[in-house]
Design a protein around this motif. Structure first.
Motif, PDB file in Angstrom:
ATOM      1  N   VAL A 175       1.034  -1.170   0.074  1.00 18.26           N
ATOM      2  CA  VAL A 175      -0.021  -0.106  -0.018  1.00 18.26           C
ATOM      3  C   VAL A 175       0.749   1.296  -0.037  1.00 18.26           C
ATOM      4  CG1 VAL A 175      -2.261   1.068   0.987  1.00 18.26           C
ATOM      5  CG2 VAL A 175      -1.786  -1.345   1.603  1.00 18.26           C
TER       6      VAL A 175
ATOM      7  N   TYR B  36       1.867   4.743  -2.153  1.00 13.92           N
ATOM      8  CA  TYR B  36       1.256   5.551  -2.902  1.00 13.92           C
ATOM      9  C   TYR B  36       2.312   5.627  -4.072  1.00 13.92           C
ATOM     10  CZ  TYR B  36      -2.028   6.818   0.715  1.00 13.92           C
ATOM     11  OH  TYR B  36      -3.284   6.630   1.525  1.00 13.92           O
ATOM     12  N   ASP B  37       1.522   5.332  -5.287  1.00  9.62           N
ATOM     13  CA  ASP B  37       2.462   5.417  -6.421  1.00  9.62           C
ATOM     14  C   ASP B  37       3.087   6.719  -6.641  1.00  9.62           C
ATOM     15  OD1 ASP B  37       1.642   2.806  -6.898  1.00  9.62           O
ATOM     16  OD2 ASP B  37       0.189   3.333  -8.293  1.00  9.62           O
ATOM     17  N   TRP B  38       2.524   7.876  -6.696  1.00 10.40           N
ATOM     18  CA  TRP B  38       2.872   9.062  -7.001  1.00 10.40           C
ATOM     19  C   TRP B  38       3.994   9.463  -5.855  1.00 10.40           C
ATOM     20  CZ3 TRP B  38      -1.867   7.457  -5.441  1.00 10.40           C
ATOM     21  CH2 TRP B  38      -2.385   8.049  -4.350  1.00 10.40           C
ATOM     22  N   ARG B  39       4.164   8.757  -5.017  1.00 10.33           N
ATOM     23  CA  ARG B  39       5.277   9.247  -4.234  1.00 10.33           C
ATOM     24  C   ARG B  39       6.575   8.523  -4.208  1.00 10.33           C
ATOM     25  NH1 ARG B  39       4.062  11.906   1.045  1.00 10.33           N
ATOM     26  NH2 ARG B  39       2.103  13.258   0.903  1.00 10.33           N
TER      27      ARG B  39
ATOM     28  N   LEU C  57       5.238   9.966   4.892  1.00  8.07           N
ATOM     29  CA  LEU C  57       3.781  10.375   4.749  1.00  8.07           C
ATOM     30  C   LEU C  57       2.837  10.520   6.195  1.00  8.07           C
ATOM     31  CD1 LEU C  57       0.876  10.796   3.124  1.00  8.07           C
ATOM     32  CD2 LEU C  57       0.722   8.084   3.581  1.00  8.07           C
TER      33      LEU C  57
ATOM     34  N   TYR D 264      10.593   5.472  -7.298  1.00  4.44           N
ATOM     35  CA  TYR D 264       9.117   5.228  -7.139  1.00  4.44           C
ATOM     36  C   TYR D 264       8.896   3.832  -6.871  1.00  4.44           C
ATOM     37  CZ  TYR D 264       8.196   9.752  -9.054  1.00  4.44           C
ATOM     38  OH  TYR D 264       8.388  11.480  -8.909  1.00  4.44           O
TER      39      TYR D 264
ATOM     40  N   TRP E  83       7.060   1.442  -8.222  1.00  4.65           N
ATOM     41  CA  TRP E  83       7.162   0.542  -9.362  1.00  4.65           C
ATOM     42  C   TRP E  83       8.577   0.073  -9.715  1.00  4.65           C
ATOM     43  CZ3 TRP E  83       9.625   1.916 -13.624  1.00  4.65           C
ATOM     44  CH2 TRP E  83       9.799   3.189 -13.920  1.00  4.65           C
TER      45      TRP E  83
ATOM     46  N   ARG F 260       7.747   3.072   6.991  1.00  6.84           N
ATOM     47  CA  ARG F 260       6.805   3.845   7.079  1.00  6.84           C
ATOM     48  C   ARG F 260       6.046   3.894   8.333  1.00  6.84           C
ATOM     49  NH1 ARG F 260       2.208   3.681   2.388  1.00  6.84           N
ATOM     50  NH2 ARG F 260       1.893   1.526   3.855  1.00  6.84           N
TER      51      ARG F 260
END
Lengths: 272, 269
Positions: free
Chosen positions: B90, B92-95, B103, B135, B137, B151
């Motif tokens: 989980v 966040y792809d854009w982070r 976060l 990233y 991915w 995290r």
């Protein structure tokens, strides 16, 4: 033991070969298209010039009418861009509001979906009556309305298609609604928004040109296409169509470029 | 095994889902002391994930009381008393890795400098230094899960809740991450509740293994694991390790759910 083949060509040369190889098929198709347009269709297939003028004639018209076409292009481009901006901003704002206040969304959504199916372009003559035939606003509004619905529906889908576990994570941090919206919903919606904006860019151009057909500044591109056909100046009409196509590509590419810059994390932006 | 300070206390916890009236867990009594590593093990559908979510106030119990750090679970969640790691990372792809780890710190209102310092510490802890700007991915599944652990630990919660965090990983990555998790647990002194399908993983990691029976989920037994700390590669070869594995397996066998290895991987919820 296997033989190791070492590629001794310099790296930049390999890259060049690679890019030529990937572009070659498209280039061949392009050349074939031009050759057919210039010679095969008129000389072999006997297509009359009022159906499709020769490529070189269209190019001639493009050159001799360059001032009028440039002026017309600028007028129509402004109409399309204005419509795209207005419609997209309204669509995104609408989606934000509907995502924030769900009851509002469920009350209005059926109508938006129904409205999405309405051929908005049918309103073009009416907007002329509303905003004045010569005013660019009648065209901007048509383009804007065309853009509005797909942007609204897609943005809303993006805002609400957040993965449940992502929400659960925010919940575990006791994040506020506001923080969840900005840090989760908005970024999740971005790819959806850009998909819609690319569709909208095409629609805006259609709206502007078709809007011109129902009257507009005599210089506008759509008006030029219509009057050239009326005067049997087909090569000028085709030159104007070519310009309109280019404008559409420019608008689309602009949105695509913005997408690449803004959402570099997205799969669409992955180079490797 | 009793510890002086109780971090999590469950009393008579029952959860019945209104949809279909399924009772996921029933009459759970469990106290978890500070610094303990508790595994919840049981067959699919025994409610172990539900129990973990009840502790995290992501699901509210139908009956019974849950206290975390002496407070109701809802209060503890608002106080950010726990960090959670799901089966999927989980992220966040854009982070980037850095921003994913930061976060919770952003949500807690930490400033940029302290955030950056803490993220650097966390990256070192999970051995991902050098991947700051990647990233999600661009990372392997195991690396993603390490980011997720970093995290969860970044804001130093007293309690770490882990819901089959290594369930989707291959056996080798899983064993390596088990070792890393034990090292992190020792270094941070946090309390862990860990949901798993794997008997050997549960025995290897835990100070106590809680065996749950299916439908409705009840505690079938608790097996204290007194293997020496710190545990390492040789622990898995210790005859006493096998004794514990056997006693957990026998408990599962007694409730008719002994055939849960090799690891079953449940689909995403």
């Amino acid at each position: 033991m296997s033989t190791v083949v070492v590629d001794e060509r310099p790296a930049h040369l390999t890259r060049l070969t690679k890019s030529v190889r990937s572009w070659l098929p498209a280039a061949v198709v392009f050349a074939t298209g031009l050759v057919s347009w210039q010679w095969l269709l008129p000389d072999v297939a006997g297509i009359e010039s009022f159906l499709l003028p020769r490529f070189s004639d269209v190019m001639d018209a493009l050159w001799t009418e360059r001032d009028a076409l440039r002026a017309g292009a600028w007028i129509t481009f402004k109409e399309a861009l204005g419509g795209l901006l207005l419609g997209s901003v309204a669509g995104i704002a609408g989606a934000l509001a509907l995502a924030r206040w769900r009851p509002l969304g469920s009350a209005l959504m059926p109508y938006f979906i129904a409205a999405n199916a309405v051929p908005v372009i049918a309103f073009a003559p009416v907007t002329n009556a509303w905003f004045g035939t010569l005013s660019p606003w009648s065209k901007i509004v048509i383009a804007a309305v065309l853009c509005f619905f797909p942007v609204l529906v897609n943005t809303l889908r993006g805002l609400t298609s957040v993965h449940p576990s992502s929400i659960e994570l925010m919940h575990s941090y006791a994040a506020s609604e506001r923080a969840t919206f900005w840090k989760l919903r908005i970024p999740t919606s971005m790819p959806f928004v850009f998909t819609a904006l690319k569709v909208a860019a095409v629609l805006a151009m259609i709206g502007a040109v078709v809007g011109d057909f129902f009257g507009g500044s005599t210089e506008a591109l759509g008006v030029a296409i219509q009057s050239s056909v009326a005067l049997s100046r087909y090569e000028v009409a085709w030159a104007a169509i070519l310009v309109a196509s280019l404008l559409g590509i420019v608008l689309y590419s602009g949105v695509a470029l913005l997408e690449r810059v803004l959402i570099r994390w997205h799969p669409a932006a992955r180079d490797d | 095994m009793t510890t002086p300070e109780t971090v999590v206390s469950l009393a008579g916890v029952t959860k019945t889902f209104p949809k279909g009236g399924v009772t996921a867990v029933q009459d759970i009594d469990l106290d978890v002391g500070r610094g303990e590593f508790i595994s919840l093990i049981g067959p699919s559908g025994c409610g172990k994930s539900t129990l973990l979510r009840i502790v995290g106030d992501l699901v509210s119990p139908s009956a019974g009381t849950v206290s975390v750090n002496g407070k109701p679970a809802a209060r503890a969640r608002l106080d950010r008393d726990y960090g959670i790691v799901f089966q999927a990372a989980v992220l966040y792809d854009w982070r980037t890795v850095t921003k994913n780890i930061a976060l919770p710190l952003e949500l807690l209102g930490w400033n940029r400098t302290t955030r950056r310092a803490r993220v650097a510490e966390m990256l070192e802890l999970v051995e991902l230094t050098g991947f700051e700007r990647h990233y999600p991915w661009q990372l392997s599944g195991g690396m993603q899960q390490r980011v997720s652990i970093a995290r969860a630990l970044s804001f130093e919660p007293a309690l770490l809740l882990m819901d089959e965090p290594f369930g989707a990983l291959d056996e080798m990555t899983r064993e390596r991450l088990n070792l890393e998790l034990l090292r992190i647990w020792a270094e941070t002194g946090s309390t862990v509740i860990f949901v798993t399908h794997s008997i050997s993983e549960a025995v290897f990691l835990s100070t106590r293994v809680v065996v749950m029976s299916p439908r409705p989920g009840k505690i079938a037994g608790v097996v204290p694991i007194d293997l020496a700390q710190p545990r390492g590669v040789t622990t898995r070869e210790d005859p006493r390790f096998f004794e514990h594995v056997t006693s957990v397996r026998e408990l599962l066998h007694a409730i008719g759910a002994d055939s849960i290895e090799p690891t079953l991987v449940e689909g995403f919820e």
